[in-house]
Each structure stands twice: as structure tokens, then as C-alpha cells.
Design a protein around this motif. Structure first.
Motif, PDB file in Angstrom:
ATOM      1  N   PHE A  97       0.445  16.440   2.775  1.00  0.00           N
ATOM      2  CA  PHE A  97       1.404  16.988   3.730  1.00  0.00           C
ATOM      3  C   PHE A  97       2.774  16.354   3.483  1.00  0.00           C
ATOM      4  O   PHE A  97       2.896  15.141   3.393  1.00  0.00           O
ATOM      5  CB  PHE A  97       0.940  16.711   5.159  1.00  0.00           C
ATOM      6  N   ARG A 113       7.519   2.460  -4.903  1.00  0.00           N
ATOM      7  CA  ARG A 113       6.107   2.165  -5.161  1.00  0.00           C
ATOM      8  C   ARG A 113       5.334   1.984  -3.852  1.00  0.00           C
ATOM      9  O   ARG A 113       4.256   2.553  -3.667  1.00  0.00           O
ATOM     10  CB  ARG A 113       6.016   0.886  -6.001  1.00  0.00           C
ATOM     11  N   GLU A 114       5.886   1.198  -2.927  1.00  0.00           N
ATOM     12  CA  GLU A 114       5.178   0.957  -1.669  1.00  0.00           C
ATOM     13  C   GLU A 114       5.088   2.244  -0.858  1.00  0.00           C
ATOM     14  O   GLU A 114       4.031   2.573  -0.303  1.00  0.00           O
ATOM     15  CB  GLU A 114       5.893  -0.120  -0.852  1.00  0.00           C
ATOM     16  N   PHE A 115       6.199   2.981  -0.792  1.00  0.00           N
ATOM     17  CA  PHE A 115       6.242   4.199   0.015  1.00  0.00           C
ATOM     18  C   PHE A 115       5.220   5.221  -0.484  1.00  0.00           C
ATOM     19  O   PHE A 115       4.454   5.778   0.299  1.00  0.00           O
ATOM     20  CB  PHE A 115       7.651   4.792  -0.037  1.00  0.00           C
ATOM     21  N   LEU A 118       1.549   4.353   0.153  1.00  0.00           N
ATOM     22  CA  LEU A 118       1.020   4.571   1.501  1.00  0.00           C
ATOM     23  C   LEU A 118       0.292   5.911   1.612  1.00  0.00           C
ATOM     24  O   LEU A 118      -0.455   6.141   2.556  1.00  0.00           O
ATOM     25  CB  LEU A 118       2.155   4.506   2.531  1.00  0.00           C
ATOM     26  N   GLY A 119       0.520   6.780   0.633  1.00  0.00           N
ATOM     27  CA  GLY A 119      -0.205   8.052   0.619  1.00  0.00           C
ATOM     28  C   GLY A 119      -1.698   7.895   0.378  1.00  0.00           C
ATOM     29  O   GLY A 119      -2.460   8.838   0.572  1.00  0.00           O
ATOM     30  N   ARG A 166       4.095  11.047  -2.440  1.00  0.00           N
ATOM     31  CA  ARG A 166       3.202  10.428  -1.460  1.00  0.00           C
ATOM     32  C   ARG A 166       2.073  11.386  -1.067  1.00  0.00           C
ATOM     33  O   ARG A 166       0.959  10.963  -0.760  1.00  0.00           O
ATOM     34  CB  ARG A 166       3.993  10.004  -0.210  1.00  0.00           C
ATOM     35  N   ARG A 170      -2.687  11.671  -3.180  1.00  0.00           N
ATOM     36  CA  ARG A 170      -4.027  11.971  -2.640  1.00  0.00           C
ATOM     37  C   ARG A 170      -4.780  12.952  -3.542  1.00  0.00           C
ATOM     38  O   ARG A 170      -5.916  13.290  -3.282  1.00  0.00           O
ATOM     39  CB  ARG A 170      -3.916  12.545  -1.219  1.00  0.00           C
TER      40      ARG A 170
ATOM     41  N   ARG B 163      -1.916  -1.212   4.810  1.00  0.00           N
ATOM     42  CA  ARG B 163      -1.241   0.070   4.546  1.00  0.00           C
ATOM     43  C   ARG B 163      -1.310   0.981   5.773  1.00  0.00           C
ATOM     44  O   ARG B 163      -0.329   1.624   6.136  1.00  0.00           O
ATOM     45  CB  ARG B 163      -1.886   0.771   3.348  1.00  0.00           C
ATOM     46  N   MET B 178      -2.927  12.387   7.569  1.00  0.00           N
ATOM     47  CA  MET B 178      -3.919  11.793   6.664  1.00  0.00           C
ATOM     48  C   MET B 178      -5.216  11.472   7.409  1.00  0.00           C
ATOM     49  O   MET B 178      -6.089  10.785   6.866  1.00  0.00           O
ATOM     50  CB  MET B 178      -3.353  10.520   6.032  1.00  0.00           C
ATOM     51  N   GLU B 226      10.127  -4.976   0.677  1.00  0.00           N
ATOM     52  CA  GLU B 226       8.928  -4.189   0.989  1.00  0.00           C
ATOM     53  C   GLU B 226       8.311  -4.704   2.285  1.00  0.00           C
ATOM     54  O   GLU B 226       8.427  -5.899   2.607  1.00  0.00           O
ATOM     55  CB  GLU B 226       7.883  -4.316  -0.132  1.00  0.00           C
TER      56      GLU B 226
END
Lengths: 266, 279
Positions: A97, A113-115, A118-119, A166, A170, B163, B178, B226
Motif C-alpha cells: 500500500f 534504508r530504514e524507511f 519498515l515495509g 516500502r 513486501r 520496526r 500491513m 535513524e
């Protein structure tokens, strides 16, 4: 009576459905679905079938129920009545989404990378698989090399691609996008939409994209759903985006809608 | 100075260890609260907890006084803190008032209520003042054990699901898509916050509690790139400042809680300066 036939961890099922029939049938089937909020009915008697590999554009003015349909598919908005069938293999793990806006506060730093990572929330992945998926998603949206950049140092188009990454991390069967190019300039908009089209064409990901732009639908969609006054006309793009059809639906206001088409009426 | 501090260790061991555990515990939780722009939630929850503790005192359940561990009084403090946090998080005020308005209201109810309740009690206002002004000298072994359990639980929760916590905090709509039950995660966080604040408040007082909830997170926010790094740096800074402050406070005979909070304020100013220089 409202019936949502779904499977998997996030879906409640009132009617059982075999896995075989789900995989051979459509991904999503809506029968006389009504979507409503307290005191407001936004969509009535929606009949719709979305099959694997299709590229759907949901078109219409603000408040006509396009985003509400996405929310219903995601299980975030209960249907008021009718029947909404979701294929058994469509779960939150296999649906990506992309919201209209990034809710992440600008005052908080995060790297690409972090953002994007989170996916993977909710997925049971080993570290190596997580890293591999992250690499594939970033490569798909052409953001390799920017992994360690601050998300907010990116351009609007790059940030939008990070949001798509992101969702892609998935490795979804179905990709839902809510006006992903609303705040982008034409060049960035085209880059983002070309990317979505490539994901649809090359990876076979089914796409459902909300847009106000009929030109986008004409260029990218295989199927179109037109939302107007609570009704939804939907089908193959060529059948729906006909001038006579649009004039019948929108009447005197059709000129504004037709303006987005390549074949603009005189 | 360090030798003097070490020589006092056997006398103040529980206070020092409690102070460090509180610093690290609130340092971690504070990152999530600061990220949500809910800085004053900590002050409001502290005041709600103080109201619970005051009721415990007024009812005579803490017969031996504030300095002894008393399960019922602590339970009341925790209960009020948790309810205060949950009300702030989930209650919708008629007329569309902001969450900050509700936070301010809870702060005022807690502050005025706790003072009014003990206004006619012998030493009542004195006890409220002691809680507000902060001292960690009265910490006991039971406090250390409880704080250690809370800190260990926090570390395990973060290792397993940092996370999810970050996504729920920063992008709840995406988290819902999700399949994450955002409301349940929110409630769990606020319950955890309420318990941590109430225990910290009873052991170390308002200044130390609020200072360590907010300031280490602000240092981390200003220096890290981060969220994950912030969750590591904030408790590290908190522990370092706490230990250093205890040494300095002991050496110069100053109140340790205030030295620690002053040290954190200086750290935040330094972090902001560094960030402005870096651009």
C-alpha cells in the motif's frame, strides 16, 4: 447484509472458500457493495472484479469513494452491505500500500534504508532475506546508492519512489496506490507512473491506482472504475473511457473530465 | 572525587543503580514519546501518578511514610498514571479539541488535586514538594528489582519488534495496511509508559522523571540519522549523564537529580549547537 469473504491472518470469513477456487478466480470480487461512513453513503451497489496482472485506475472527484474502496480492500473499512471477496492468498503480507502522503514527521531523521526496511513489518524474514528484499526493492525504484541518504534530503519524486519501495519490499501480489503523484511535477509524475507500470508488466503485480487524472488512466490502465454520485462504472479502459460514455455519466460537466484524454472533444 | 564516590557506593548503591535504570528505561521510552510530539504527556502522566500516590497517602495506606516501599500506594500511583496515559491517548474530546488540550487538562487535574488532597494533612504539602523536587536517596532494593524487570522487558520488546514500534509511531496508516493492530500497540506503549513513570516518580521525583523522559531523546533526535540509532543512543546518553552526575553531586554535595537534569539540558544545548553547525 454485509459479507466479506476473506482468508489469511487479517481477514474474517463468513463464508468458506477453497484455495483452488480462490487462485483460479479473481483477486477481488465485489457484489452490490455499499461503502459508508456514519451518516454518509459514498459508494452504492458496486460490482467489480479485479483479476491478477490487471492495472486498474480508480477515477473520480474528491469524496466519491475511491480511497474508501482501497481501505475496504485493505480491511480498514468494513463494508456496509453487499459481498466483498478477497482471494485466499491475498493477506497483508502480499499486499503493498502506498498512501497519498508520507506521515513521517519531517523533524525526525530517517535514512532511505530504514524507511524502506519498515515495509517488512509483520513478515517473518531472516536478516539475509530482509537485506535481499531491500536491495531488490531499491533497485526496482532506482534508489540504489541512496540507501544512507536522509529521506527528507530526497526530491519529492525520489521520496515517492521510496514509498513505493516500502510497499514493494513486501513483494506483493497486489499493489494499492492512493494518488501517488498528487504533489509531483510532471516529470517526476511520469517517472513514478512508468515505474508502477513496469512493476505491473514485468513482475505481474496487480495494480489498483487512485487518480484524478483521466490522462493517466488512458495511458497506463488496462481497466478503469469511474466513481460518480455514489455509482461506479467499471470495466476495460476502452469501454469506459469512451466519449459518449463519459458524456452520459458526467453530462454537462464532462468537458473537464474529457480534457485529460488524448482525444479531447472539440 | 571518584574515590569518594566509590567509598559511598555501599551506602547509596540502591539509589545509584535505580537512578541508572530509570535513566535508561525512560531514555528508550522517551524516544517514542518525543517522536510522537507528545513531550508534555510525560509531565501529565507524572502528575496523574502523583495524584494516585497522594490518595494513597491521604487514605493512610502508606502508614510508615513515603520513604518506605508500599505496595498499595505504588499500585495507586501506577493505576492513575496508566489511566492518565490511556485517556490522553484514546479519548476524543467533544468539539475536536487537540490531544495537547487533554494533556494539559490531565496535568492540571493531577497537580491541583494532589495539592488540595493533602492541604490539611500534617506534612502533606511537604511530601508533595519532596516528590516534585526529586531525590533518589530513598530508593530500595525492591525498587531496583522492579526497575530491572521493566528495563529488561523494554530491551526484549525492542529487540523483537523495534520496526513495528517505529512504524506504529511514525506512520500508523501504513502500519494498519500491513495488518498491524495499531490501537493495541498504542495502548501497550501507554501502559508501559504509565508504569515506568509511576515507578520512576515514586523513586526519583518529578524533575528526574520528566528530565530523563524527554532530554536524552532530544539529544538522540538532534544527532542521529535513524530511529534505530536514536533508540540506542538515548539510553546510553542517559546512563552516562546519570553516572557522571552522581559522581559530581557526591563530590560537591549537590542534589543528584538536579545535577543530572542540568547535565542533560547542557547535552541538549550541545546537540542543538552541533546540528546547527552541521546544517
Amino acid at each position: 447484509m454485509a459479507t466479506t469473504v476473506r482468508a489469511g491472518a487479517f481477514l474474517m470469513s463468513e463464508v468458506s472458500m477453497s484455495e483452488e477456487s480462490a487462485e483460479s478466480g479473481p483477486l477481488i470480487r465485489a457484489e452490490r457493495v455499499v461503502l459508508a461512513y456514519p451518516g454518509v453513503r459514498v459508494v452504492r451497489d458496486l460490482d467489480l472484479e479485479i483479476d491478477e496482472g490487471q492495472f486498474w485506475c480508480l477515477l473520480g472527484a474528491n469524496g466519491t469513494g475511491k480511497t474508501s474502496l482501497l481501505r475496504a480492500i485493505l480491511g480498514l473499512l468494513p463494508i456496509a452491505s453487499g459481498r466483498l471477496e478477497i482471494a485466499l492468498h491475498l493477506t497483508p503480507d502480499t499486499v503493498g500500500f502506498v498512501p497519498q502522503h508520507c506521515q513521517w514527521s519531517r523533524t525526525l531523521a530517517t535514512t532511505v534504508r530504514e524507511f524502506v526496511g519498515l515495509g517488512t513489518v509483520g513478515l517473518q524474514l531472516r536478516a539475509a532475506e530482509r537485506t535481499a528484499r531491500l536491495g531488490r526493492a531499491l533497485a526496482t525504484v532506482a534508489l540504489q546508492g541512496l540507501e544512507r541518504h536522509d529521506l527528507w534530503s530526497l526530491s519529492g519524486g525520489q521520496r515517492q519512489r521510496a514509498m513505493i519501495a516500502r510497499a514493494l519490499v513486501r513483494e506483493p501480489t497486489l499493489l494499492l496506490l492512493d494518488e501517488p503523484t498528487a504533489s509531483l511535477d510532471p516529470a517526476a509524475e511520469e517517472a513514478v507512473l512508468d515505474l508502477v507500470a513496469r512493476v505491473n508488466r514485468d513482475d505481474g503485480v496487480t495494480v489498483v491506482l487512485v487518480t484524478h487524472d483521466m490522462g493517466v488512466a488512458e495511458r497506463y490502465a488496462s481497466h478503469v472504475a469511474l466513481f460518480h454520485d455514489g455509482a461506479v462504472e467499471n470495466g476495460r479502459r476502452a469501454e469506459i473511457l469512451r466519449r459518449d460514455n463519459l458524456e452520459r455519466i458526467y453530462g454537462a460537466s464532462s468537458h473537464g473530465w474529457l480534457h485529460g484524454l488524448g482525444e479531447c472533444p472539440a | 572525587m571518584i574515590e569518594e564516590f566509590l567509598s559511598s557506593w555501599h551506602l547509596f548503591r540502591d539509589a545509584y543503580v535505580s537512578g541508572c535504570l530509570i535513566a535508561m528505561l525512560l531514555g528508550v521510552i522517551g524516544v517514542l514519546i518525543v517522536a510522537r510530539d507528545q513531550i508534555f504527556l510525560g509531565a501529565a502522566v507524572s502528575q496523574a501518578s502523583m495524584l494516585g500516590l497522594t490518595i494513597g497517602l491521604e487514605l493512610g495506606w502508606s502508614g510508615a511514610g513515603w520513604y518506605e516501599f508500599d505496595a498499595v500506594t505504588s499500585l495507586l500511583g501506577s493505576l492513575f498514571a496508566v489511566v492518565g496515559a490511556l485517556v490522553t491517548a484514546s479519548l476524543r474530546v467533544p468539539g475536536g479539541e487537540s490531544r495537547e488540550a487533554l494533556t494539559g487538562w490531565i496535568f492540571c487535574v493531577g497537580l491541583s488535586g494532589s495539592v488540595l488532597l493533602v492541604a490539611h494533612s500534617p506534612h502533606g504539602l511537604e511530601e508533595v514538594h519532596r516528590l516534585v523536587s526529586s531525590t533518589i536517596v530513598g530508593a530500595t532494593l525492591v525498587d531496583v528489582e522492579l526497575l530491572a524487570v521493566l528495563a529488561a522487558g523494554t530491551v526484549v520488546a525492542l529487540l523483537l519488534s523495534w520496526r513495528t514500534l517505529v512504524l506504529v509511531t511514525m506512520d500508523p496508516e501504513a502500519a494498519r495496511a500491513m495488518g498491524v493492530r495499531v490501537e493495541w500497540w498504542d495502548r501497550a506503549l501507554y501502559v508501559w509508559l504509565g508504569i515506568a513513570i509511576s515507578l520512576s516518580l515514586r523513586v526519583s521525583g518529578l524533575v528526574y522523571t520528566f528530565g530523563f523522559l524527554v532530554l536524552p531523546a532530544l539529544v538522540a533526535k538532534s544527532t542521529m540519522r535513524e530511529m534505530r540509532s536514536m533508540l540506542i543512543l538515548a539510553p546510553a546518553v542517559a546512563a552516562l549523564v546519570a553516572i557522571t552526575s552522581f559522581v559530581v553531586a557526591h563530590g560537591y554535595d549537590l542534589p543528584p537529580a538536579h545535577v543530572a537534569v542540568a547535565g542533560l539540558c547542557a547535552s541538549v544545548a550541545l546537540a542543538w549547537t552541533v546540528r546547527s553547525i552541521r546544517g
